[in-house]
Design a protein around this motif. Sequence first.
Motif, short mmCIF file in Angstrom:
data_model
loop_
_atom_site.label_atom_id
_atom_site.label_comp_id
_atom_site.label_asym_id
_atom_site.label_seq_id
_atom_site.Cartn_x
_atom_site.Cartn_y
_atom_site.Cartn_z
N ALA A 387 0.83 -1.21 0.00
CA ALA A 387 0.00 0.00 0.00
C ALA A 387 0.86 1.26 0.00
N CYS A 388 2.00 1.20 0.69
CA CYS A 388 2.92 2.33 0.72
C CYS A 388 3.44 2.62 -0.69
N VAL A 389 3.85 1.59 -1.41
CA VAL A 389 4.38 1.78 -2.77
C VAL A 389 3.31 2.40 -3.68
N VAL A 390 2.09 1.89 -3.59
CA VAL A 390 1.00 2.43 -4.40
C VAL A 390 0.73 3.89 -4.05
N ALA A 391 0.65 4.19 -2.75
CA ALA A 391 0.36 5.55 -2.31
C ALA A 391 1.45 6.52 -2.75
N VAL A 392 2.72 6.10 -2.63
CA VAL A 392 3.83 6.97 -3.04
C VAL A 392 3.77 7.22 -4.55
N GLY A 393 3.46 6.18 -5.33
CA GLY A 393 3.35 6.34 -6.77
C GLY A 393 2.24 7.30 -7.16
N LEU A 394 1.08 7.18 -6.50
CA LEU A 394 -0.04 8.07 -6.80
C LEU A 394 0.29 9.51 -6.43
N LEU A 395 0.91 9.71 -5.27
CA LEU A 395 1.26 11.06 -4.84
C LEU A 395 2.29 11.69 -5.77
N ALA A 396 3.25 10.89 -6.23
CA ALA A 396 4.25 11.41 -7.18
C ALA A 396 3.59 11.80 -8.50
N ALA A 397 2.55 11.05 -8.88
CA ALA A 397 1.85 11.35 -10.14
C ALA A 397 1.01 12.62 -10.04
N VAL A 398 0.34 12.83 -8.90
CA VAL A 398 -0.53 14.01 -8.76
C VAL A 398 0.24 15.25 -8.33
N LEU A 399 1.48 15.07 -7.89
CA LEU A 399 2.32 16.21 -7.49
C LEU A 399 3.63 16.16 -8.29
N PRO A 400 3.53 16.37 -9.62
CA PRO A 400 4.73 16.19 -10.46
C PRO A 400 5.85 17.17 -10.16
N LYS A 401 5.54 18.31 -9.53
CA LYS A 401 6.60 19.27 -9.22
C LYS A 401 7.61 18.73 -8.21
N LEU A 402 7.18 17.76 -7.41
CA LEU A 402 8.11 17.15 -6.48
C LEU A 402 9.17 16.35 -7.24
N MET A 403 8.74 15.58 -8.23
CA MET A 403 9.69 14.79 -9.01
C MET A 403 10.61 15.67 -9.86
N SER A 404 10.11 16.81 -10.30
CA SER A 404 10.92 17.68 -11.17
C SER A 404 11.71 18.72 -10.39
N TYR A 405 11.62 18.70 -9.06
CA TYR A 405 12.35 19.69 -8.25
C TYR A 405 13.84 19.64 -8.56
N ASP A 406 14.43 20.81 -8.80
CA ASP A 406 15.86 20.96 -9.06
C ASP A 406 16.36 22.13 -8.23
N SER A 407 17.30 21.88 -7.35
CA SER A 407 17.76 22.92 -6.44
C SER A 407 18.42 24.10 -7.16
N GLU A 408 18.85 23.89 -8.41
CA GLU A 408 19.50 24.97 -9.16
C GLU A 408 18.51 25.86 -9.89
N THR A 409 17.30 25.37 -10.13
CA THR A 409 16.34 26.14 -10.93
C THR A 409 15.03 26.44 -10.20
N ASP A 410 14.73 25.72 -9.13
CA ASP A 410 13.47 25.97 -8.41
C ASP A 410 13.43 27.41 -7.89
N GLU A 411 12.31 28.11 -8.14
CA GLU A 411 12.22 29.52 -7.78
C GLU A 411 12.42 29.76 -6.29
N ASP A 412 11.80 28.93 -5.46
CA ASP A 412 11.93 29.11 -4.02
C ASP A 412 13.35 28.83 -3.54
N ALA A 413 14.00 27.80 -4.13
CA ALA A 413 15.37 27.49 -3.74
C ALA A 413 16.32 28.60 -4.16
#
Length: 429
Positions: A387-413
Amino acid sequence: MSRKLSSLLPDLSPWRSSADFRLLWVQGLVAFFGSSMALVALPLQIAHLTDSPLAVGAIGAVELVPLIVFGLYGGALADAVDRKRIILLTEAGLCVLAGILLVNALLPEPMLWPLYVVAAGVAALAGLQRPALDSLMARIVPHDQLTAAAALNALRWQVGAIAGPSLAGFVVASAGTPTAYAVTIAGFAASVVMCLRLSPAPPSHDAEKPSLRGIAEGARYAWSKPVLLGTYAIDLAAMFFAFPNAIFPFLAKDLDAEWSLGLMYAAMPLGACVVGLTSGWASKVRRHGRLVVFGAAGWGLAMTAAGWSSNIWLVLLCIAFAGAGDMLSGLGRSTIWNQTIPEELRGRLAGIEILSYSCGPQLGQVRSGAVAGWTGVRGAVWSGGAACVVAVGLLAAVLPKLMSYDSETDEDAVRRRAQREAEQARTAA
């Protein structure tokens, strides 16, 4: 070959560049070993006084509400007053509470109710202190060393988690509960002395007084940032579905290996410790969101395998791999928090973080126990991991900005890096 090996060793840059980081690292280790004595002695004393598993388990219920309430308030407080002062006063308060435990233990007939009062008090003080400690890291460590600092802090915790309870068990068994509480007092007293040497960490000149409105402002900020939201949600999901520590005694019995219970509890921090000791590469990572996702998914996969396996050594290996996955995810979460959260909100967001890493494991204990009664112990472990694997996969899919986060280009960083560089320039001037 030696160059490749050195690249795996922990990055000690924060230790070399920041005297306050060195001081807090050592202070935290001393306080951890001291508190480990009480963490082992207190439930053991309750067990001796009551002979009731329910009475021992009630410690968690007593601690949860103060931890959440004072954690949220402590976050607002950390943005409004000198963080050094919060850390110092809470350490002194923990020393006083340890003194109450010692006095009670020395009575001819120790009383039960002070143990619960102290447990609640410790949770409240920990809730007040943790946001100040967490939010201080981004101020005392250079921006490009935050991942290394997170790895070193986690390594300190893992070493303490392995060695602290073992040493505490020896002290309690050989010298008794009062001696363990006396060692706790000594540890916190030494911690207070070290905290006195910390540099002041005053709030910004326009900081507001702690209030519900301020806490709500921090919550709105977190809700508006998909990257932050993803770190909280994935941590909660991983802990809720795949934190089966409460049923380890039953898992050991089910595998006809009751001798392995201590190893089960030690395997998780041991796996995390291995990652910490080989974390030099982590300082070069830019996409920390992927660390969060892949680490949490690895945690779930390892717990799934642990539930499927009937060989105790494979189970222990899987639990160690789970600890390694949790360590990776934790490195990503800590780095993102420190790289992106504005200084003026850092305390309140640290208070909100307490909800994810305190409520998740508590709820996970309840889930694993309830499911074990329905499907069996091993079923509760592997189904929670899946269930953890499924939940993590779904959350990564609905929050794509987390997967694409880049410390060199993220506006907040990028904004936070500029803010930190400006602070350093003002300090140098």
